[in-house]
Design a protein around this motif. Sequence first.
Motif, mmCIF file in Angstrom:
data_model
loop_
_atom_site.group_PDB
_atom_site.id
_atom_site.type_symbol
_atom_site.label_atom_id
_atom_site.label_comp_id
_atom_site.label_asym_id
_atom_site.label_seq_id
_atom_site.Cartn_x
_atom_site.Cartn_y
_atom_site.Cartn_z
ATOM 1 N N ALA A 1 37.396 13.723 46.582
ATOM 2 C CA ALA A 1 37.779 12.665 47.526
ATOM 3 C C ALA A 1 36.777 12.542 48.677
ATOM 4 O O ALA A 1 36.421 11.429 49.082
ATOM 5 C CB ALA A 1 39.176 12.936 48.069
ATOM 6 N N THR A 2 36.289 13.670 49.179
ATOM 7 C CA THR A 2 35.356 13.601 50.314
ATOM 8 C C THR A 2 34.053 12.916 49.905
ATOM 9 O O THR A 2 33.430 12.215 50.710
ATOM 10 C CB THR A 2 35.035 15.011 50.839
ATOM 11 N N ILE A 3 33.636 13.125 48.666
ATOM 12 C CA ILE A 3 32.398 12.509 48.191
ATOM 13 C C ILE A 3 32.585 10.999 48.051
ATOM 14 O O ILE A 3 31.736 10.206 48.465
ATOM 15 C CB ILE A 3 31.960 13.150 46.852
ATOM 16 N N ASN A 4 33.705 10.593 47.489
ATOM 17 C CA ASN A 4 33.998 9.154 47.426
ATOM 18 C C ASN A 4 34.176 8.575 48.814
ATOM 19 O O ASN A 4 34.032 7.374 49.019
ATOM 20 C CB ASN A 4 35.245 8.899 46.569
ATOM 21 N N GLY A 5 34.467 9.446 49.787
ATOM 22 C CA GLY A 5 34.613 8.994 51.156
ATOM 23 C C GLY A 5 33.284 8.948 51.909
ATOM 24 O O GLY A 5 33.256 8.602 53.087
ATOM 25 N N GLY A 6 32.197 9.354 51.249
ATOM 26 C CA GLY A 6 30.881 9.236 51.883
ATOM 27 C C GLY A 6 30.345 10.520 52.502
ATOM 28 O O GLY A 6 29.308 10.504 53.157
ATOM 29 N N ALA A 7 31.021 11.660 52.279
ATOM 30 C CA ALA A 7 30.511 12.934 52.820
ATOM 31 C C ALA A 7 29.206 13.314 52.119
ATOM 32 O O ALA A 7 28.993 12.974 50.958
ATOM 33 C CB ALA A 7 31.546 14.032 52.615
ATOM 34 N N SER A 8 28.350 14.025 52.852
ATOM 35 C CA SER A 8 27.084 14.468 52.267
ATOM 36 C C SER A 8 27.252 15.810 51.572
ATOM 37 O O SER A 8 27.928 16.701 52.083
ATOM 38 C CB SER A 8 26.031 14.623 53.367
ATOM 39 N N LEU A 9 26.598 15.963 50.422
ATOM 40 C CA LEU A 9 26.581 17.261 49.741
ATOM 41 C C LEU A 9 25.852 18.275 50.630
ATOM 42 O O LEU A 9 24.936 17.912 51.372
ATOM 43 C CB LEU A 9 25.850 17.140 48.398
ATOM 44 N N SER A 10 26.231 19.538 50.540
ATOM 45 C CA SER A 10 25.540 20.589 51.295
ATOM 46 C C SER A 10 24.072 20.643 50.877
ATOM 47 O O SER A 10 23.732 20.355 49.718
ATOM 48 C CB SER A 10 26.193 21.943 51.028
ATOM 49 N N ALA A 11 23.202 21.050 51.811
ATOM 50 C CA ALA A 11 21.759 21.009 51.549
ATOM 51 C C ALA A 11 21.366 21.850 50.335
ATOM 52 O O ALA A 11 20.543 21.433 49.511
ATOM 53 C CB ALA A 11 20.994 21.452 52.793
ATOM 54 N N SER A 12 21.938 23.050 50.187
ATOM 55 C CA SER A 12 21.478 23.894 49.083
ATOM 56 C C SER A 12 21.957 23.370 47.731
ATOM 57 O O SER A 12 21.465 23.788 46.690
ATOM 58 C CB SER A 12 21.882 25.363 49.285
ATOM 59 N N VAL A 13 22.908 22.437 47.730
ATOM 60 C CA VAL A 13 23.343 21.830 46.462
ATOM 61 C C VAL A 13 22.209 21.009 45.856
ATOM 62 O O VAL A 13 22.013 20.990 44.646
ATOM 63 C CB VAL A 13 24.591 20.928 46.690
#
Length: 494
Positions: free
Chosen positions: A165-177
């Motif tokens: 849900a957070t990704i569909n909400g526009g949150a950024s993936l963590s840098a090391s991902v």
Amino acid sequence: MEDMNRREFFLTTVGGLGLLGYGALGVGRTPVGPAGDAAIALRRNIYCLTDASPALVAYRKAIQVMRAKPATDPTSWLAQANIHGAFSAPAGMLANVCQHGNLFFLSWHRMYLHFFERIVRAASGDPAFALPYWGYSPTGKRDLPAPFRTPADPSNPLYVSQRRATINGGASLSASVVDAGTALLDPTFSGFSSLLEGTPHGVVHTGVGGPGGWMSAFETAGQDPIFWLHHANIDRLWEFWLASGGGHANPTGNATWMNQQFDFYDETGAKVTMSGSQVVDTATQLSYKYAWTSCVMVKFDPSMIARLTRFYPFPPPIWKELERIPPRPPLPDPIPLAEAQEMVTLGARAAGVRLPISPEKRRRLAAIPTEPKAGSQLVLLLEDIRLERAPSVYYEIYLNLPKAGADTVYTSPHYVGNLDFFGPSPEGPHGKATLKRRLSLLPAYLRLRSAKAWREDALEVTFVPRGFTEREEPAKALGERPQARIGRITFQVE
Ligand code: C2O
């Protein structure tokens, strides 16, 4: 490459699209010529496109056309996803043939994308369509591209609700991902491929999919429209690794890699086969290239350089050492150097395990850079990985880390890569199968040696839990229940 400072070159890679842009130092200035190259499709960074860009107009149209076709039609959306993985596929159709955890990971997905791109061209009626790539970067953009999440309803063919849900909400993936830096450093094809398959590949999958989401499992990943752009980026990073010098090369001397045939469907629905020898040059064999120059520039921030150089402090000796370890054929049998004596439980706190190295094995290790028969690959093998629950966090892996704490950051020279849990769905027929991961330790070994932090007597491996997005607390995501257990950890030379 010769006239370029390798360290600067690498910084552009790592900062990637974010820091300087691939074009800034003249890297890959030749993707498309003005004339004569008309037939070469140019795969562009999604972050540089808008909703109205022809590639996205065509992609949305094709998804609608393909979704309207039944799964028995080889050019349907579902039939294409089923090739990768499926809980159940119509009898006689290609299904569940994705290649993971082996030398075909990169080449198989390249072939898969090639036929998919041709099917999209036919379905959209746009013969010039080129698949965009998702150019996430640790120092630049790493949110799910806006056209894939807005509008967030079924009128948008690029949107699916089966995501975190957070990704569909526009949150950024963590840098090391999203940081491919460690993989790109590995001089061997198999080391590079195995590191890249974990990071960014596997962690981005589960990061986007979330527990139970489509991108998180083999059987459903291909149904999410972002899957194809994610793989275009993985394919681009393969091109980038090859172009970055240091003797990087495809395993064209390996007859199995070159000749093993794989089945796909073309745009007419006919079954077709392809082998590695047909995908070594994207431009001449498959008629596409990547646009390296990026529209994605972050504001220049000198502290970024400082952070990156801490991670990539490549004094000339490191490059020399990398060059002293030419790709050699793997040893007929891997030689174990050390083994963990206990099982590791991965929960909401950092967990560590010690692998003692005997004096005899230490001598074996010391011989690697110079002794032609000593093997050239240092590998951390994680076997019998049992998921206790759907992937809620991932783990950064560190070697000989003095102490894991709140300030532990993956830009440390102790960082090896991430442990990802992308694999068969826990709900599917293979849900009980354990996972296995193979991480090349060569980049970490050289970095630690140059930082005088390599230990002769033992390998201390630390797993640090991370949330897939930066604001996510592992303890919140997990509670008291562990995420996974690792039954067997081996350090070996191959
Ligand atoms: Cu075959 Cu990213 O998966």
